[in-house]
Each structure stands twice: as structure tokens, then as C-alpha cells.
Write a protein that holds these residues in place. Structure first.
Motif, PDB file in Angstrom:
ATOM      1  N   ILE A 122       0.859  -1.185   0.000  1.00  0.00           N
ATOM      2  CA  ILE A 122       0.000   0.000   0.000  1.00  0.00           C
ATOM      3  C   ILE A 122       0.895   1.234   0.000  1.00  0.00           C
ATOM      4  N   GLY A 123       0.717   2.097  -1.006  1.00  0.00           N
ATOM      5  CA  GLY A 123       1.421   3.382  -1.038  1.00  0.00           C
ATOM      6  C   GLY A 123       0.449   4.469  -0.638  1.00  0.00           C
ATOM      7  N   GLU A 124       0.777   5.191   0.428  1.00  0.00           N
ATOM      8  CA  GLU A 124      -0.219   6.090   1.021  1.00  0.00           C
ATOM      9  C   GLU A 124       0.455   7.295   1.698  1.00  0.00           C
ATOM     10  N   PRO A 125      -0.195   8.451   1.665  1.00  0.00           N
ATOM     11  CA  PRO A 125       0.341   9.598   2.422  1.00  0.00           C
ATOM     12  C   PRO A 125       0.100   9.427   3.921  1.00  0.00           C
ATOM     13  N   TYR A 126       0.881  10.146   4.710  1.00  0.00           N
ATOM     14  CA  TYR A 126       0.640  10.272   6.156  1.00  0.00           C
ATOM     15  C   TYR A 126       1.111  11.665   6.566  1.00  0.00           C
ATOM     16  N   TRP A 127       0.679  12.118   7.717  1.00  0.00           N
ATOM     17  CA  TRP A 127       1.095  13.446   8.180  1.00  0.00           C
ATOM     18  C   TRP A 127       2.483  13.364   8.806  1.00  0.00           C
ATOM     19  N   LEU A 128       3.413  14.172   8.306  1.00  0.00           N
ATOM     20  CA  LEU A 128       4.724  14.309   8.953  1.00  0.00           C
ATOM     21  C   LEU A 128       4.562  15.049  10.270  1.00  0.00           C
ATOM     22  N   ILE A 145      -8.151  17.050   7.831  1.00  0.00           N
ATOM     23  CA  ILE A 145      -7.091  16.435   8.637  1.00  0.00           C
ATOM     24  C   ILE A 145      -7.349  14.934   8.765  1.00  0.00           C
ATOM     25  N   ALA A 146      -8.625  14.576   8.855  1.00  0.00           N
ATOM     26  CA  ALA A 146      -9.000  13.173   9.087  1.00  0.00           C
ATOM     27  C   ALA A 146      -8.682  12.260   7.897  1.00  0.00           C
ATOM     28  N   ASP A 147      -8.343  12.846   6.745  1.00  0.00           N
ATOM     29  CA  ASP A 147      -8.052  12.012   5.564  1.00  0.00           C
ATOM     30  C   ASP A 147      -6.816  11.142   5.753  1.00  0.00           C
ATOM     31  N   PHE A 148      -5.844  11.629   6.548  1.00  0.00           N
ATOM     32  CA  PHE A 148      -4.588  10.894   6.730  1.00  0.00           C
ATOM     33  C   PHE A 148      -4.260  10.767   8.208  1.00  0.00           C
ATOM     34  N   LEU A 149      -3.341   9.849   8.517  1.00  0.00           N
ATOM     35  CA  LEU A 149      -2.912   9.603   9.899  1.00  0.00           C
ATOM     36  C   LEU A 149      -1.451   9.994  10.046  1.00  0.00           C
ATOM     37  N   PRO A 158       2.904   6.567  13.028  1.00  0.00           N
ATOM     38  CA  PRO A 158       2.658   5.479  14.001  1.00  0.00           C
ATOM     39  C   PRO A 158       1.203   4.995  13.974  1.00  0.00           C
ATOM     40  N   ASP A 159       0.284   5.933  13.769  1.00  0.00           N
ATOM     41  CA  ASP A 159      -1.136   5.557  13.734  1.00  0.00           C
ATOM     42  C   ASP A 159      -1.473   4.787  12.453  1.00  0.00           C
ATOM     43  N   LEU A 160      -0.836   5.169  11.352  1.00  0.00           N
ATOM     44  CA  LEU A 160      -1.069   4.437  10.096  1.00  0.00           C
ATOM     45  C   LEU A 160      -0.575   2.994  10.248  1.00  0.00           C
ATOM     46  N   LEU A 161       0.609   2.840  10.839  1.00  0.00           N
ATOM     47  CA  LEU A 161       1.152   1.484  11.050  1.00  0.00           C
ATOM     48  C   LEU A 161       0.249   0.696  11.991  1.00  0.00           C
ATOM     49  N   ALA A 162      -0.258   1.351  13.034  1.00  0.00           N
ATOM     50  CA  ALA A 162      -1.157   0.679  13.982  1.00  0.00           C
ATOM     51  C   ALA A 162      -2.460   0.272  13.296  1.00  0.00           C
ATOM     52  N   SER A 163      -2.894   1.087  12.321  1.00  0.00           N
ATOM     53  CA  SER A 163      -4.158   0.763  11.636  1.00  0.00           C
ATOM     54  C   SER A 163      -4.018  -0.528  10.826  1.00  0.00           C
ATOM     55  N   PHE A 164      -2.827  -0.781  10.277  1.00  0.00           N
ATOM     56  CA  PHE A 164      -2.605  -2.047   9.561  1.00  0.00           C
ATOM     57  C   PHE A 164      -2.650  -3.207  10.549  1.00  0.00           C
ATOM     58  N   ALA A 195       4.776  25.607   0.952  1.00  0.00           N
ATOM     59  CA  ALA A 195       4.201  25.984   2.251  1.00  0.00           C
ATOM     60  C   ALA A 195       3.507  24.814   2.930  1.00  0.00           C
ATOM     61  N   TYR A 196       2.916  23.939   2.175  1.00  0.00           N
ATOM     62  CA  TYR A 196       2.047  22.913   2.768  1.00  0.00           C
ATOM     63  C   TYR A 196       2.557  21.489   2.545  1.00  0.00           C
ATOM     64  N   THR A 197       2.358  20.944   1.345  1.00  0.00           N
ATOM     65  CA  THR A 197       2.654  19.525   1.108  1.00  0.00           C
ATOM     66  C   THR A 197       4.067  19.166   1.553  1.00  0.00           C
ATOM     67  N   ARG A 198       5.036  20.006   1.163  1.00  0.00           N
ATOM     68  CA  ARG A 198       6.444  19.686   1.431  1.00  0.00           C
ATOM     69  C   ARG A 198       6.732  19.634   2.930  1.00  0.00           C
ATOM     70  N   GLU A 199       6.016  20.411   3.706  1.00  0.00           N
ATOM     71  CA  GLU A 199       6.261  20.482   5.151  1.00  0.00           C
ATOM     72  C   GLU A 199       5.431  19.484   5.951  1.00  0.00           C
ATOM     73  N   TYR A 200       4.234  19.181   5.460  1.00  0.00           N
ATOM     74  CA  TYR A 200       3.294  18.436   6.307  1.00  0.00           C
ATOM     75  C   TYR A 200       3.048  16.996   5.876  1.00  0.00           C
ATOM     76  N   LEU A 201       3.325  16.697   4.598  1.00  0.00           N
ATOM     77  CA  LEU A 201       2.885  15.387   4.111  1.00  0.00           C
ATOM     78  C   LEU A 201       4.051  14.441   3.844  1.00  0.00           C
ATOM     79  N   GLY A 202       3.961  13.260   4.396  1.00  0.00           N
ATOM     80  CA  GLY A 202       4.887  12.187   4.074  1.00  0.00           C
ATOM     81  C   GLY A 202       4.201  11.199   3.144  1.00  0.00           C
ATOM     82  N   TRP A 203       4.958  10.269   2.642  1.00  0.00           N
ATOM     83  CA  TRP A 203       4.394   9.246   1.758  1.00  0.00           C
ATOM     84  C   TRP A 203       5.274   8.008   1.862  1.00  0.00           C
ATOM     85  N   GLY A 204       4.667   6.868   1.882  1.00  0.00           N
ATOM     86  CA  GLY A 204       5.470   5.653   1.974  1.00  0.00           C
ATOM     87  C   GLY A 204       4.755   4.463   1.379  1.00  0.00           C
TER      88      GLY A 204
END
Ligand code: SAH
Length: 248
Positions: free
Chosen positions: A138-144, A161-165, A168-174, A232-241
Motif C-alpha cells: 500500500i502506497g499512502e500519504p501520512y502526516w509528517l 485532517i481526518a483524511d490521513f494519519l 505510528p497511527d497508520l502502522l497501527a491501523s494495519f 508551504a504545505y505539502t512539502r512540510e506536512y505530508l509524508g508518503w510511503g
């Protein structure tokens, strides 16, 4: 059948339609310890870079399905170019509900989990094509970092905000779904730059070639606002893995 035309314009020059670089894709393939002739299914396969390079580098056998006519054609071209057209098959179509005839060792959906109605639904869909002991990707964004306001989340092109975790919470959800997370490869800011900034030159060139197009105004507006919005936004707040999962 096609995706909204704006994506076929802004990502026409992308080989990888997510914040992974070619190096990250290779790292992921190595991390999964892929054996020759293992079958890989890819829902929302884009321009086919993962399947084509893994066929070349690891000898996998792949099937990819994507709704974009352009990306589908580019995937077929790439398979020819890398000499793996006999190992990978691309299907132009809707991947929602797609289950492969033959069970696969790896079933993936990278950056397109709406195909199964979200992460949970996509895991369930991929599981239907998977052989016992196989791996789901699964390739998915998460909040940095958690956006302080809903406005900041929208600045990241998230609905809320609720769209992503957080990671640690994303890993816990799996884990809550009774899956072990057995590997992960995370994108970095350089990868995000490659994904996002590459759209800007594509848009600029497209505008010069298509000044009278009905989407020219929209593309012009995006080219003007995107660098600032992204920084301002994506680069600072969003991770992806990409997360590799095995059922317990
Ligand atoms: N996994 C690819 C593409 C990710 S971008 C990569 O990492 O490069 C999302 C992809 O999903 C796009 O290629 C888009 O065309 C595709 N897509 C969107 N909706 C789809 C659907 N319902 N069925 C199949 N593909 C879809």
C-alpha cells in the motif's frame, strides 16, 4: 474511459506518479527480496515504471491496470523500451473490483487507494488476488506533522485532517486489520520535489503549445500558485510511503 484530463496534462512527463524516485522503487524491490518469476499485480499502475523496472531488475512477471489511456500507452512503450514486454501485461481499465485470475505473490496499490474506497477496502480487494503468504503493498500519504488547522490540511490538497494519519497511527491501523507490517520504504522531500516540481515545467511547456485549449486558464492558474502552495504545505506536512503487509 479515462481519468480527468488535467492529470494527463500535468503528469504527462512523469514516469513515476508519486513521490518515489527510481532509487526508492529499486530499494523497495530489494527490500521485498523478490524472486524471479514471482507474480506482481499493480492496481493503478500509472506509466508502469514499477512493474517494468522490477521485471528488468528482478525478473518478476507483472500485470498492471490503469484508467488513464495516456499512462497505459506509456507503460506499454516503457515495457518495449526495457525489453520486458513478454513479462509484463498492462490493461487499460477501471481497477475497482479487479481480481486476477491467477493468484499473485505481491498485490500492490501505490497512490491510488480510492480504487478500493480507501485503504481498508483496497487491502481487502488486493487480498482477493493474493496467494497464501503473499505480500500486499500500500502506497499512502501520512502526516509528517499534524496540520494545526483544517485550512492547512486543504493546503496539502487533503479534504480534511481526518483524511490521513500520523505514521505510528497508520502502522497501527494495519495491525488493527490483523496484518503485520513486514517492510516499509518512505519517500523524502527530494522525492516530493521530483513528483511535484516536475509538473511545473510540464505545465509551462504545455501552455506554450496549447494556448487556446479549454484547460489553459486552469493550467495557467495552477502553474502560478503551485510552487508556493507546495512549499508551504505539502512539502512540510505530508509524508508518503509504501507499506508491505502480510496477513497474520
Ligand atoms: N501507481 C502509479 C500511479 C499512481 S497515480 C505510480 O506510482 O506511478 C494514480 C493512478 O491511478 C493514475 O495512474 C490514475 O490513472 C490511476 N487511476 C485512477 N483511478 C483509477 C481506477 N478507478 N482504476 C484504475 N486506475 C485508476
Amino acid at each position: 474511459m479515462d481519468i480527468p484530463r488535467i492529470f494527463n496534462i500535468t503528469e504527462s512527463a512523469h514516469r513515476i506518479h508519486n513521490p518515489f524516485t527510481p532509487e526508492k522503487l529499486a530499494t523497495l524491490g530489494e527490500a521485498l527480496r523478490l524472486e524471479p518469476n514471482i507474480r506482481v499485480l499493480d492496481l493503478g499502475s500509472g506509466s508502469g515504471e514499477m512493474l517494468c523496472t522490477w521485471a528488468r531488475d528482478f525478473g518478476i512477471i507483472g500485470t498492471g491496470i490503469d484508467m488513464s489511456q495516456l499512462f497505459f500507452e506509456q507503460a506499454q512503450y516503457r515495457a518495449q523500451e526495457l525489453g520486458v514486454a513478454d513479462r509484463v501485461k498492462f490493461i487499460h481499465g477501471d481497477a475497482a473490483g479487479y481480481v486476477s485470475e491467477e493468484k499473485v505473490g505481491v498485490a500492490a496499490c501505490l497512490g491510488a487507494t480510492w480504487i478500493g474506497g480507501g485503504v481498508v477496502g483496497t487491502i481487502k480487494l488486493l487480498a482477493r488476488s493474493l496467494r497464501t503468504g503473499g505480500i500486499i503493498l500500500i502506497g499512502e500519504p501520512y502526516w509528517l506533522q499534524l496540520p494545526p488547522t483544517e485550512e492547512v490540511a486543504k493546503g496539502c490538497n487533503a479534504g480534511s485532517i481526518a483524511d490521513f494519519l500520523m505514521l505510528p497511527d497508520l502502522l497501527a491501523s494495519f495491525s488493527d486489520l490483523d496484518y503485520d507490517v513486514v517492510e516499509m520504504v518512505l519517500a523524502d522531500q527530494n522525492g516530493w520535489d521530483r513528483y511535484e516540481a516536475a509538473k511545473w515545467l510540464t505545465m509551462r511547456r504545455w501552455l506554450e503549445a496549447n494556448p487556446g485549449d479549454e484547460l489553459a486558464k486552469e493550467v495557467r492558474a495552477q502553474l502560478t500558485s503551485e510552487p508556493g502552495r507546495y512549499a508551504a504545505y505539502t512539502r512540510e506536512y505530508l509524508g508518503w510511503g509504501v507499506f508491505a503487509l502480510m496477513a497474520r
